[in-house]
Design a protein around this motif. Structure first.
Motif: not given
Ligand code: SF4
Length: 289
Positions: A135, A45-47, A161, A50, A43, A54, A105
């Motif tokens: 995102d 992003f690395d929210c 988002k 999440c 991805c 992983r 992702a």
């Molecule tokens: S919540 Fe969505 S945008 Fe954020 S890291 Fe996970 S998959 Fe990526």
């Protein structure tokens, strides 16, 4: 299995399908068929919140449009009332309301994005929406813009988002190298062409809920996006929600679930109320699990 369990379960797996999965979704108000176009779990992003695990390697690493089309056709022909946990759900709630590009992702990183949207538009039943859950990081890609135009002509809806009002909070929550400015620019450009749904997740981080100042800045960002094209109502709806499932992110060696926590229903409602009052756009609350 109860109907509540059916709402709580969001596995991105159905039988031996690789890319297509059914979800009973609160936000779709019925069945949503998910298309996991990023099985590699990589991805932009690395929210912090999440839910994608992983820590285990992806079993499928490449999205295959032909296989996805075959699976989508088969899924749409499947009687889900014969498959747990959906066998506990009243039949009227099993109507497919949308096909959503989502998954492990960010869908706007997909190379053949517009071809994928074209395929969904060809296969989906009349009246069924195409939802892009994004995102916003890749909304400025030329092929994604082409895909959005196909969506516009085929009951498409963009759910973007936005979890922050300031660059600092954005970096804390979404943990990406993409500048906040670019995300805001992408959402605004998208909202200029069509109404968008904004999805915002707020939570407590190390005991602290987002400050009043942060929510004020967030409402200001919404107002800027909403004002971009008032005639076409840039923001259709803001969905304010909080954690519903356990985060799987690890931050500096510490699992995020150890230091993030759900907001109360009253806190979620208070943010939604500020959105209505300060950004002058409709808002809905979605409570935590
Ligand atoms: S919540 Fe969505 S945008 Fe954020 S890291 Fe996970 S998959 Fe990526």
């Amino acid at each position: 299995m109860s109907i509540l369990a059916a709402y709580r379960q969001h596995p991105r797996r159905f039988e031996d399908f690789k890319f297509v999965y059914p979800v009973l979704s609160r936000r779709s108000r019925g069945m949503s068929i998910g298309l996991n176009v990023n099985p590699d779990k990589i991805c932009n992003f690395d929210c912090i919140y999440c839910q994608v695990d992983r820590s285990t390697p992806a079993t499928v690493t490449k999205f295959d449009l032909g296989v996805a089309e075959a699976e989508l056709r088969e899924m749409l022909a499947t009687d889900l009332s014969k498959h747990p946990p959906f066998d506990a759900v009243p039949k009227e709630n099993l109507r497919v309301n949308d096909i959503a590009l989502s998954g492990d992702a960010e869908p706007t990183t997909l190379k053949n994005f517009s071809a994928t949207i074209e395929m969904i538009a060809r296969v989906k039943p009349a009246g069924c929406k195409i939802v892009l859950i994004t995102d916003a990081g890749g909304l400025d890609r030329a092929d994604v813009k082409r895909g959005l135009e196909i969506m516009d002509a085929n009951d498409g809806e963009v759910w973007a988002k936005l979890d922050a009002g300031t660059e600092e909070y954005f970096k804390l929550i979404n943990r990406t190298k993409i500048p906040f400015k670019r995300i805001l620019k992408n959402i605004a450009a998208c909202a200029k062409a069509r109404p968008v749904v904004i999805q915002s997740l707020f939570m407590r981080v190390r005991g602290l809920a987002p400050s009043d100042t942060e929510i004020g800045a967030y409402c200001e960002r919404l107002r800027e996006i909403g004002n971009i094209n008032p005639a076409r109502s840039g923001i259709k709806l803001v969905q304010v929600y909080t954690l519903a499932r356990k985060p799987m992110t690890v931050v500096d060696g510490v699992p995020a679930w150890q230091f993030v926590a759900v907001l109360s229903n009253a806190e979620v409602d208070a943010i939604a109320e500020r959105v209505r009052r300060e950004a002058a756009v409709p808002a809905e609350s979605f409570y935590g699990g």
